[in-house]
Motif scaffolding. Structure first.
Motif, PDB file in Angstrom:
ATOM      1  N   THR A   1       0.815  -1.222   0.000  1.00 42.25           N
ATOM      2  CA  THR A   1       0.000   0.000   0.000  1.00 42.25           C
ATOM      3  C   THR A   1       0.848   1.271   0.000  1.00 42.25           C
ATOM      4  O   THR A   1       0.306   2.365   0.142  1.00 42.25           O
ATOM      5  CB  THR A   1      -0.933   0.026   1.230  1.00 42.25           C
ATOM      6  N   ALA A   2       2.165   1.119  -0.125  1.00 42.10           N
ATOM      7  CA  ALA A   2       3.020   2.319  -0.164  1.00 42.10           C
ATOM      8  C   ALA A   2       2.588   3.184  -1.340  1.00 42.10           C
ATOM      9  O   ALA A   2       2.263   2.671  -2.410  1.00 42.10           O
ATOM     10  CB  ALA A   2       4.480   1.906  -0.325  1.00 42.10           C
ATOM     11  N   SER A   3       2.578   4.461  -1.143  1.00 41.78           N
ATOM     12  CA  SER A   3       2.242   5.468  -2.167  1.00 41.78           C
ATOM     13  C   SER A   3       0.761   5.479  -2.558  1.00 41.78           C
ATOM     14  O   SER A   3       0.398   6.079  -3.560  1.00 41.78           O
ATOM     15  CB  SER A   3       3.105   5.320  -3.426  1.00 41.78           C
ATOM     16  N   LEU A   4      -0.093   4.810  -1.771  1.00 45.59           N
ATOM     17  CA  LEU A   4      -1.533   4.860  -2.068  1.00 45.59           C
ATOM     18  C   LEU A   4      -2.214   5.862  -1.142  1.00 45.59           C
ATOM     19  O   LEU A   4      -1.810   6.035   0.012  1.00 45.59           O
ATOM     20  CB  LEU A   4      -2.166   3.484  -1.855  1.00 45.59           C
ATOM     21  N   ASP A   5      -3.288   6.483  -1.643  1.00 52.55           N
ATOM     22  CA  ASP A   5      -4.037   7.367  -0.754  1.00 52.55           C
ATOM     23  C   ASP A   5      -4.856   6.500   0.218  1.00 52.55           C
ATOM     24  O   ASP A   5      -5.029   5.290  -0.010  1.00 52.55           O
ATOM     25  CB  ASP A   5      -4.907   8.341  -1.570  1.00 52.55           C
ATOM     26  N   PRO A   6      -5.334   7.086   1.317  1.00 52.68           N
ATOM     27  CA  PRO A   6      -6.009   6.284   2.354  1.00 52.68           C
ATOM     28  C   PRO A   6      -7.190   5.471   1.823  1.00 52.68           C
ATOM     29  O   PRO A   6      -7.397   4.323   2.228  1.00 52.68           O
ATOM     30  CB  PRO A   6      -6.480   7.335   3.364  1.00 52.68           C
ATOM     31  N   ASP A   7      -7.942   6.048   0.896  1.00 56.56           N
ATOM     32  CA  ASP A   7      -9.099   5.329   0.352  1.00 56.56           C
ATOM     33  C   ASP A   7      -8.651   4.082  -0.408  1.00 56.56           C
ATOM     34  O   ASP A   7      -9.172   2.981  -0.219  1.00 56.56           O
ATOM     35  CB  ASP A   7      -9.880   6.282  -0.572  1.00 56.56           C
ATOM     36  N   MET A   8      -7.646   4.280  -1.247  1.00 57.45           N
ATOM     37  CA  MET A   8      -7.162   3.157  -2.054  1.00 57.45           C
ATOM     38  C   MET A   8      -6.486   2.107  -1.158  1.00 57.45           C
ATOM     39  O   MET A   8      -6.659   0.901  -1.355  1.00 57.45           O
ATOM     40  CB  MET A   8      -6.167   3.685  -3.104  1.00 57.45           C
ATOM     41  N   ALA A   9      -5.741   2.594  -0.164  1.00 57.09           N
ATOM     42  CA  ALA A   9      -5.074   1.661   0.756  1.00 57.09           C
ATOM     43  C   ALA A   9      -6.128   0.814   1.473  1.00 57.09           C
ATOM     44  O   ALA A   9      -5.943  -0.397   1.651  1.00 57.09           O
ATOM     45  CB  ALA A   9      -4.229   2.431   1.761  1.00 57.09           C
ATOM     46  N   ASP A  10      -7.233   1.438   1.851  1.00 57.40           N
ATOM     47  CA  ASP A  10      -8.309   0.712   2.524  1.00 57.40           C
ATOM     48  C   ASP A  10      -8.892  -0.360   1.606  1.00 57.40           C
ATOM     49  O   ASP A  10      -9.131  -1.502   2.019  1.00 57.40           O
ATOM     50  CB  ASP A  10      -9.395   1.714   2.943  1.00 57.40           C
ATOM     51  N   LYS A  11      -9.099   0.007   0.340  1.00 59.74           N
ATOM     52  CA  LYS A  11      -9.641  -0.972  -0.625  1.00 59.74           C
ATOM     53  C   LYS A  11      -8.688  -2.153  -0.791  1.00 59.74           C
ATOM     54  O   LYS A  11      -9.107  -3.306  -0.863  1.00 59.74           O
ATOM     55  CB  LYS A  11      -9.874  -0.303  -1.979  1.00 59.74           C
TER      56      LYS A  11
END
Lengths: 266, 288
Positions: free
Chosen positions: B162-172
């Motif tokens: 999840t490095a470099s992902l925004d919180p929404d994308m990291a959650d997905k």
């Protein structure tokens, strides 16, 4: 046991690169054609200005350009295949996939055959159309000669890739430089006898020298020089064994020293 | 108890005089998500590279699926896969072309069907014909996940997915990993610097420091061990102090420690928490 499905997958990846970036065909065709035009017109110029006996024979220069390209393309296929993965930061994905070294090399050799078949066919057609040089005048000897150049190209490709893995991306230039380092010794455009004695020893140890000497002999006398073929096959067996060992050894060293993972972080 | 999927037995990796991983022993159980944590230079990437067969340990042995990794590398790799934020798939190929190549490399039957299932799962079926190099970071990560699940791996290694992902994308992405793990019972080795990732995703955590295991247990065990309210605080504390807290060291009563941590957090003196937490060496210079 070799898994041909893996070789197929690795070759497929290479073919997909061409469907996506047709400009790569320039690299495959542009330089060989430029070389052919330069040497082809030099040949016609020399033909007009030399005695009749030599003017017929001098077409070997065109044959040499085509044969040199066989060696160069097959070496490039092995070395550039690895660099493609470095450039796209795909090295780790490939080296954690279930691929045996022999399958990886098998794919690069297959790519080498494909690249060579394409360029040699086109160069042969152009040389026949522009300079009336028929590569088929080498008769059946054409096949063992080409095969020996493929083998030697693969050996050089394995050696240059092994050195790139060992020394890192800074050594990338070896992918292009290696064939040209041996070119003066390989007697591509001149006979072995023209070289000084100390160079002849080195030249005689290269399989390519015996192929180019053999090609000139056929064009001059029409007879197949069996000795040249035997030397070429014998030396190639040694080069393939040595280069294969070096490639496998360097990959093992890379797994000990962490060299592969360094490529991923470049 | 079922046999572990992976067993690392006292693996050590030295580069000259530097010891990156020092006699590390760990195991992953079937269906378990194991987090490998540590500050930069702790040895997690080196450890993962050894478990992937990219690095040969200087000492020790690794068994995966009950087989020696050095002797059965290809056989083992057929049943594992890898996903990292720090690698790319060839950028000039289309999404489906990359998945086709890797499906063939892993010997996946019905690759089209499998590819479509995974693209659906990651909610990116519309990207199938896109050029990989044109994908956003989030899309690219989800494509990597598709690639890493192509062969239905029994063991999946994930390096900071999840490095470099925004919180929404990291959650997905976290939810997708949990979903796949639940559905297929795969075992996962997971490294991340995002402690929320770890708390949400991992069943158990191994905390590495200077190449050795500092502590291990469930995320709650680790927090209790350090008397911190979050793994993030544990991480910061280890990063700043370099403390070596022996495993199983006595900790204060969990409730007392929790109350102490809350009190400190309320005053906003977060750094102070590290000086008061149990297991801390008295007079450590870095605590001031």
């Amino acid at each position: 046991m070799i898994n041909f499905g893996v070789i197929h997958a690795l070759v497929l990846r290479y073919l997909y690169l061409f469907t996506r970036t047709p400009i790569r065909l320039i690299e495959l065709l542009f330089w060989p054609i430029v070389q052919l035009l330069v040497w082809g017109y030099l040949t016609t110029y020399l033909q007009r200005n030399t005695d009749a006996e030599f003017s017929g024979f001098i077409t070997f220069l065109i044959g040499a350009v085509i044969f040199w390209d066989v060696l160069f393309r097959s070496q490039q296929a092995v070395a550039i295949y690895f660099l493609e993965d470095v450039w796209t930061r795909n090295v780790l994905n490939v080296f954690v996939a279930p691929i045996r070294t022999v399958e990886y090399l098998g794919a690069t050799f297959t790519v080498g055959i494909m690249r060579t078949a394409l360029t040699v066919t086109i160069l042969s057609l152009i040389s026949y159309g522009l300079y009336h040089f028929n590569i088929l005048s080498l008769h059946w000897a054409l096949f063992p000669f080409v095969f020996n150049l493929l083998l030697f190209g693969w050996s050089l490709g394995m050696i240059s890739t092994a050195l790139i893995v060992r020394w890192g991306p800074a050594a990338e230039t070896l992918a292009w430089a290696t064939p040209f380092l041996i070119q003066p010794f390989a007697c591509v455009f001149y006979p072995l006898s023209e070289l000084p004695a100390w160079m002849q020893w080195i030249s005689a140890s290269l399989p390519a020298t015996h192929v180019f000497e053999g090609m000139r002999a056929i064009l001059k006398t029409g007879e197949l020089p069996v000795t040249n073929l035997v030397w070429a096959f014998g030396l190639n067996a040694a080069y393939m064994a040595g280069a294969g060992w070096l490639f496998g050894h360097v990959l093992k060293v890379a797994r000990i020293k962490g060299l592969l993972t360094k490529f991923a972080s470049q | 108890m079922a046999a572990p999927i992976l067993v690392a037995d006292k693996i050590t990796k030295r580069f000259g005089d530097f010891t990156a991983v020092d006699s590390l022993s760990m195991s992953i159980q079937p269906g378990e998500i194991l987090g490998l944590l540590g500050v930069n230079g702790a040895g997690k990437t080196t450890a993962m590279n050894m478990l992937l067969g990219l690095l040969i340990p200087t000492e020790g042995s690794i068994q995966v699926f009950g087989k020696d990794l050095t002797k059965h590398r290809v056989e083992i790799l057929k049943q594992t896969n890898f996903c990292s934020a720090y690698t790319n798939l060839p950028s000039n190929l289309r999404v489906w072309q990359n998945l086709h190549v890797f499906a063939k490399l892993y010997g996946v039957k019905n690759w089209r069907q499998r590819m479509d299932e995974l693209l659906e799962l990651m909610e990116i079926p519309h990207l199938k014909d896109r050029v990989t190099g044109h994908l956003s970071a989030g899309e690219s990560t989800r494509l990597h996940l598709c690639k890493s699940l192509l062969n239905n791996p029994r063991l999946l290694m994930m390096d900071e997915p999840t490095a470099s992902l925004d919180p929404d994308m990291a959650d997905k992405v976290r939810k997708a990993i949990r979903h796949v793990q639940r559905e297929h019972g795969i075992s996962v080795l997971y490294t991340s610097h995002n402690m929320r990732d770890v708390e949400e995703v991992c069943d158990r955590v191994v905390f590495l420091h200077k190449g050795k295991i500092l502590t291990e247990g469930t995320p709650d065990d680790i927090k209790r061990h350090f008397a911190e309210e979050s793994l993030e605080n544990v991480f910061i504390r280890v990063a700043r102090s370099g403390d070596m807290v022996p495993m199983g060291a006595a900790v204060e009563d969990a409730e007392e420690a929790e109350a102490k941590a809350h009190a400190v957090a309320e005053t906003g003196a977060e750094a102070e928490a590290t000086t008061r937490a149990p297991g801390r060496k008295e007079g450590d210079a870095s605590s001031s």
